[in-house]
Design an enzyme around this catalytic site. Structure first.
Site, PDB file in Angstrom:
ATOM      1  N   GLY A 141       0.852  -1.199   0.000  1.00 12.24           N
ATOM      2  CA  GLY A 141       0.000   0.000   0.000  1.00 12.24           C
ATOM      3  C   GLY A 141       0.878   1.235   0.000  1.00 12.24           C
ATOM      4  O   GLY A 141       0.785   2.090   0.875  1.00 12.24           O
ATOM      5  N   GLY A 146      -1.116   8.388   0.844  1.00 17.06           N
ATOM      6  CA  GLY A 146      -1.369   8.445   2.285  1.00 17.06           C
ATOM      7  C   GLY A 146      -0.201   7.985   3.136  1.00 17.06           C
ATOM      8  O   GLY A 146       0.964   8.345   2.887  1.00 17.06           O
ATOM      9  N   TYR A 162      -6.233   3.206  13.698  1.00 14.21           N
ATOM     10  CA  TYR A 162      -6.748   4.470  14.220  1.00 14.21           C
ATOM     11  C   TYR A 162      -7.695   4.124  15.351  1.00 14.21           C
ATOM     12  O   TYR A 162      -8.392   3.111  15.295  1.00 14.21           O
ATOM     13  CB  TYR A 162      -7.474   5.254  13.120  1.00 14.21           C
ATOM     14  CG  TYR A 162      -7.952   6.607  13.584  1.00 14.21           C
ATOM     15  CD1 TYR A 162      -7.030   7.614  13.889  1.00 14.21           C
ATOM     16  CD2 TYR A 162      -9.304   6.870  13.766  1.00 14.21           C
ATOM     17  CE1 TYR A 162      -7.461   8.854  14.353  1.00 14.21           C
ATOM     18  CE2 TYR A 162      -9.739   8.106  14.227  1.00 14.21           C
ATOM     19  CZ  TYR A 162      -8.811   9.092  14.518  1.00 14.21           C
ATOM     20  OH  TYR A 162      -9.229  10.316  14.986  1.00 14.21           O
ATOM     21  N   TYR A 213     -16.490   5.195  14.202  1.00 14.90           N
ATOM     22  CA  TYR A 213     -15.172   4.622  13.946  1.00 14.90           C
ATOM     23  C   TYR A 213     -14.893   3.407  14.843  1.00 14.90           C
ATOM     24  O   TYR A 213     -15.076   2.274  14.425  1.00 14.90           O
ATOM     25  CB  TYR A 213     -14.041   5.678  14.043  1.00 14.90           C
ATOM     26  CG  TYR A 213     -12.841   5.148  13.307  1.00 14.90           C
ATOM     27  CD1 TYR A 213     -12.612   5.479  11.979  1.00 14.90           C
ATOM     28  CD2 TYR A 213     -11.995   4.201  13.902  1.00 14.90           C
ATOM     29  CE1 TYR A 213     -11.555   4.906  11.272  1.00 14.90           C
ATOM     30  CE2 TYR A 213     -10.948   3.625  13.204  1.00 14.90           C
ATOM     31  CZ  TYR A 213     -10.738   3.990  11.894  1.00 14.90           C
ATOM     32  OH  TYR A 213      -9.709   3.399  11.198  1.00 14.90           O
ATOM     33  N   VAL A 251      -6.698  13.626   6.461  1.00 15.09           N
ATOM     34  CA  VAL A 251      -7.432  13.514   5.207  1.00 15.09           C
ATOM     35  C   VAL A 251      -6.616  12.662   4.233  1.00 15.09           C
ATOM     36  O   VAL A 251      -5.490  13.010   3.882  1.00 15.09           O
ATOM     37  CB  VAL A 251      -7.627  14.914   4.565  1.00 15.09           C
ATOM     38  CG1 VAL A 251      -8.458  14.811   3.298  1.00 15.09           C
ATOM     39  CG2 VAL A 251      -8.249  15.866   5.557  1.00 15.09           C
ATOM     40  N   PHE A 267      -2.162  -0.532  -5.911  1.00 17.95           N
ATOM     41  CA  PHE A 267      -3.225  -0.857  -6.850  1.00 17.95           C
ATOM     42  C   PHE A 267      -3.624   0.443  -7.520  1.00 17.95           C
ATOM     43  O   PHE A 267      -4.463   1.177  -7.005  1.00 17.95           O
ATOM     44  CB  PHE A 267      -4.394  -1.464  -6.066  1.00 17.95           C
ATOM     45  CG  PHE A 267      -5.281  -2.351  -6.885  1.00 17.95           C
ATOM     46  CD1 PHE A 267      -4.783  -3.086  -7.938  1.00 17.95           C
ATOM     47  CD2 PHE A 267      -6.625  -2.476  -6.568  1.00 17.95           C
ATOM     48  CE1 PHE A 267      -5.612  -3.926  -8.676  1.00 17.95           C
ATOM     49  CE2 PHE A 267      -7.456  -3.320  -7.296  1.00 17.95           C
ATOM     50  CZ  PHE A 267      -6.950  -4.041  -8.351  1.00 17.95           C
TER      51      PHE A 267
HETATM   52  P1  NAD Z   1      -4.870   5.504   1.218  1.00 14.55           P
HETATM   53  O1  NAD Z   1      -6.172   5.291   0.534  1.00 14.55           O
HETATM   54  O2  NAD Z   1      -4.189   6.815   1.024  1.00 14.55           O
HETATM   55  O3  NAD Z   1      -3.813   4.360   0.778  1.00 14.55           O
HETATM   56  C1  NAD Z   1      -4.175   3.055   0.494  1.00 14.55           C
HETATM   57  C2  NAD Z   1      -3.050   2.329  -0.226  1.00 14.55           C
HETATM   58  O4  NAD Z   1      -3.456   0.967  -0.435  1.00 14.55           O
HETATM   59  C3  NAD Z   1      -2.695   2.867  -1.625  1.00 14.55           C
HETATM   60  O5  NAD Z   1      -1.300   2.764  -1.837  1.00 14.55           O
HETATM   61  C4  NAD Z   1      -3.401   1.900  -2.582  1.00 14.55           C
HETATM   62  O6  NAD Z   1      -2.812   1.777  -3.880  1.00 14.55           O
HETATM   63  C5  NAD Z   1      -3.255   0.617  -1.793  1.00 14.55           C
HETATM   64  N1  NAD Z   1      -4.255  -0.413  -2.133  1.00 14.55           N
HETATM   65  C6  NAD Z   1      -5.596  -0.366  -1.972  1.00 14.55           C
HETATM   66  N2  NAD Z   1      -6.149  -1.543  -2.366  1.00 14.55           N
HETATM   67  C7  NAD Z   1      -5.127  -2.335  -2.774  1.00 14.55           C
HETATM   68  C8  NAD Z   1      -5.037  -3.655  -3.283  1.00 14.55           C
HETATM   69  N3  NAD Z   1      -6.111  -4.428  -3.432  1.00 14.55           N
HETATM   70  N4  NAD Z   1      -3.810  -4.127  -3.635  1.00 14.55           N
HETATM   71  C9  NAD Z   1      -2.686  -3.364  -3.496  1.00 14.55           C
HETATM   72  N5  NAD Z   1      -2.717  -2.124  -2.999  1.00 14.55           N
HETATM   73  C10 NAD Z   1      -3.912  -1.620  -2.646  1.00 14.55           C
HETATM   74  O7  NAD Z   1      -5.158   5.190   2.747  1.00 14.55           O
HETATM   75  P2  NAD Z   1      -4.481   5.661   4.123  1.00 14.55           P
HETATM   76  O8  NAD Z   1      -5.403   6.602   4.793  1.00 14.55           O
HETATM   77  O9  NAD Z   1      -3.057   5.998   3.952  1.00 14.55           O
HETATM   78  O10 NAD Z   1      -4.617   4.294   4.945  1.00 14.55           O
HETATM   79  C11 NAD Z   1      -3.574   3.373   5.108  1.00 14.55           C
HETATM   80  C12 NAD Z   1      -3.741   2.691   6.455  1.00 14.55           C
HETATM   81  O11 NAD Z   1      -3.590   3.668   7.485  1.00 14.55           O
HETATM   82  C13 NAD Z   1      -5.125   2.053   6.643  1.00 14.55           C
HETATM   83  O12 NAD Z   1      -4.992   0.858   7.357  1.00 14.55           O
HETATM   84  C14 NAD Z   1      -5.835   3.088   7.495  1.00 14.55           C
HETATM   85  O13 NAD Z   1      -6.885   2.545   8.266  1.00 14.55           O
HETATM   86  C15 NAD Z   1      -4.687   3.560   8.375  1.00 14.55           C
HETATM   87  N6  NAD Z   1      -4.908   4.855   9.058  1.00 14.55           N
HETATM   88  C16 NAD Z   1      -5.413   5.922   8.380  1.00 14.55           C
HETATM   89  C17 NAD Z   1      -5.671   7.095   9.092  1.00 14.55           C
HETATM   90  C18 NAD Z   1      -6.252   8.313   8.412  1.00 14.55           C
HETATM   91  O14 NAD Z   1      -6.785   9.175   9.111  1.00 14.55           O
HETATM   92  N7  NAD Z   1      -6.145   8.420   7.115  1.00 14.55           N
HETATM   93  C19 NAD Z   1      -5.368   7.195  10.458  1.00 14.55           C
HETATM   94  C20 NAD Z   1      -4.798   6.094  11.089  1.00 14.55           C
HETATM   95  C21 NAD Z   1      -4.587   4.917  10.388  1.00 14.55           C
END
Ligand code: NAD
Length: 394
Positions: free
Chosen positions: A47, A51, A223, A233, A270, A73
Site C-alpha cells: 500500500g 497516504g 486508528y 469509527y 485527510v 493498486f
Molecule cells: P490511502 O487510501 O491513502 O492508501 C491506500 C493504499 O493501499 C494505496 O497505496 C493503494 O494503492 C493501496 N491499495 C488499496 N487496495 C489495494 C489492493 N487491493 N492491492 C494493493 N494495494 C492496494 O489510505 P491511508 O489513509 O493511507 O490508509 C492506510 C492505512 O492507514 C489504513 O490501514 C488506514 O486505516 C490507516 N490509518 C489511516 C488514518 C487516516 O486518518 N487516514 C489514520 C490512522 C490509520
C-alpha cells in the site's frame, strides 16, 4: 492535456502529474531535513502509493536510506483519463530513489491475491535476499481471499442507528446525518477486508519463503480516535476490523519466530480512505484547527518520519504503550486538544463553521492528494498525462 480537478463529493476523478510530483517532492524535503537513523535497510511497503504508505516509503528512503519494494493498486493514464494520484506519486518517488542510487521497485496489482504475494517473494529473492521491515498500509473497499470469496467493507455504525453532526463536503455546511447499523454480514465483510487476516497471510508466506530477515519488524496502521467518533469509527464496522488487526499483531509475533509485529496508531488525516467516512471529516476539520492553533499539526509525512526516527528505531527498540501500540496519535489525543474539540463540536453550525473548523486546511489537503492547489504549478498549461514508472513496464 490541461487537467482540472473533477470532484464528486469526497473523491476527485482526475489527478495532476506535475502537482503530484510537487506533493511528493515536498514530502521528500521534509524527511530529508530530519536526518537519518540506523534502522531497516530493505523495506517492503504494502500500500505504498498514497497516504500513510507513501509517506512510510519516503521516510524509509530518506531517513533509513533503505531499498524499498512497494505494492500498490493504481491505474496508469489511458486515452482522456488521467492516471490515479498513486501512479504519479510512485513515478516521482522512483525518480528520487534513482537519483540517490537507492533501489526502488514497485509492483502494481492486487495485494490480497496469492499471485501478488508470489511475485513479491520472487522479487525479494532476486533483488534483495530478505527484507527487514514490512509496512502494511492497505485501505481497500473489497478483498477476494485465498479461497476466491469476495468480501466488501463498509463504513457503518453497529448496534443502534447513530445520528450526529456531519460536514457536507458538497457545500461545506453542517448537517445531521443518521447512519444505520451494519448487518452481521457487513461487519464480517469489513473485518475480512480491513482486519488482520491478509496481513497474517503475507507474513506467513514471506517467512515460509525465507525472505524475512531474522528479527524483522512488521507494522500495520490503525486508528482509534476520541469518544466523539467511536460510534462511527472505533465501535463501527471499521473499528471492529481494527480490533481484529490489533489481535492479529500478537498472533503474528507468536506464530512467526524471529518476527515482531506492531501496531502504529496514527493521527487522523485527510486521505482518500478517510474522506469517505461519514462524520469523520467534521472531526478532522475541527482537529486541524485546534492542532494548528497549538502549533502541533502534522501531516502523513511528519507522522511517518517521527515514527521511523523517534519511535520505531530507538536504542531501546520500538517505543510502545501498555497495549503494545506505538502511539503516533499522542498529540491528537492530548487532553487539552480533545477538550477544545469537544467544545467546538457542541458549538459548530453552518453559520459559524469557519470559526471552529479548518475548512480551508481540509480542502487544501484534499486537493493536494490529487496534485491540485499548489502555487508553483501552472494548472492552465498543457501537460503529458502518460507518465512512466521506471520499474513498471506497462
Ligand atoms: P490511502 O487510501 O491513502 O492508501 C491506500 C493504499 O493501499 C494505496 O497505496 C493503494 O494503492 C493501496 N491499495 C488499496 N487496495 C489495494 C489492493 N487491493 N492491492 C494493493 N494495494 C492496494 O489510505 P491511508 O489513509 O493511507 O490508509 C492506510 C492505512 O492507514 C489504513 O490501514 C488506514 O486505516 C490507516 N490509518 C489511516 C488514518 C487516516 O486518518 N487516514 C489514520 C490512522 C490509520
Amino acid at each position: 492535456m490541461v487537467i482540472k480537478p473533477k470532484i464528486r463529493e469526497f473523491i476527485c476523478t482526475t489527478a495532476h502529474p506535475v502537482g503530484c510530483a510537487v506533493s511528493v517532492d515536498k514530502q521528500i524535503s521534509h524527511s530529508a531535513s530530519k536526518g537519518s537513523v540506523d534502522g531497516a535497510k530493505r523495506v517492503l511497503v504494502i500500500g505504498c502509493s498514497t497516504g500513510y504508505g507513501l509517506a512510510s516509503r519516503i521516510s524509509a528512503l530518506e531517513n533509513l536510506k533503505a531499498a524499498t519494494l512497494g505494492v500498490m493498486f493504481e491505474r496508469p493514464a489511458t486515452g482522456k483519463r488521467t492516471a490515479t494520484p498513486g501512479w504519479y506519486n510512485t513515478a516521482e518517488f522512483e525518480k528520487a530513489a534513482e537519483k540517490k542510487g537507492i533501489y526502488a521497485k514497485t509492483l502494481n496489482g492486487d495485494a490480497f491475491s496469492k499471485e501478488m504475494k508470489e511475485k513479491v517473494i520472487e522479487t525479494i529473492r532476486k533483488d534483495l535476499g530478505t527484507v527487514d521491515l514490512v509496512i502494511y498500509s492497505l485501505a481497500a473497499p473489497r478483498r477476494t481471499d485465498a479461497q476466491g470469496v469476495t468480501w466488501t467493507s463498509c463504513l457503518k455504525t453497529t448496534g443502534e442507528p447513530y445520528t450526529e453532526k456531519s460536514l457536507d463536503l458538497r457545500d461545506n455546511t453542517i448537517v445531521e446525518k443518521t447512519i444505520e447499523p451494519a448487518t452481521e454480514e457487513e461487519i464480517q465483510g469489513t473485518i475480512k477486508v480491513m482486519g488482520g487476516e491478509d496481513w497474517a497471510e503475507w507474513i506467513r508466506d514471506l517467512r515460509e519463503a525465507g525472505v524475512l530477515a531474522d528479527q524483522a519488524l512488521t507494522v500495520a496502521y490503525s486508528y482509534i480516535g476520541p469518544e466523539i467518533t467511536y460510534p462511527i469509527y472505533y465501535h463501527g464496522t471499521i473499528g471492529a476490523a481494527k480490533q481484529h488487526l490489533h489481535k492479529t499483531a500478537e498472533e503474528i509475533t507468536k506464530s512467526n519466530p524471529g518476527v515482531r509485529a506492531l501496531i502504529s496508531v496514527n493521527k487522523g488525516l485527510v486521505t482518500q480512505a478517510s474522506a469517505a467516512i461519514p462524520v469523520v471529516p467534521l472531526y478532522f476539520s475541527i482537529l486541524y484547527k485546534v492542532m494548528k492553533e497549538k502549533g502541533i499539526h502534522e501531516g502523513c509525512i511528519q507522522q511517518m518520519v517521527r515514527l521511523f526516527t523517534e519511535k520505531l528505531y530507538t536504542d531501546n527498540g520500538p517505543l510502545t504503550d501498555e497495549n503494545g501500540f506505538i502511539r503516533m496519535d499522542d498529540l491528537e489525543m492530548r487532553e487539552d486538544v480533545q477538550e477544545e474539540i469537544r467544545k467546538s463540536w457542541k458549538a459548530v453550525n453552518t453559520d459559524n463553521i469557519r470559526e471552529y473548523c479548518d475548512i480551508d486546511g481540509y480542502w487544501e489537503d484534499f486537493y493536494h492528494m490529487f496534485g491540485f492547489g499548489h502555487d508553483s504549478v501552472d494548472y492552465d498549461a498543457d501537460v503529458e498525462a502518460q507518465v512512466a514508472i521506471p520499474s513498471i513496464n506497462e
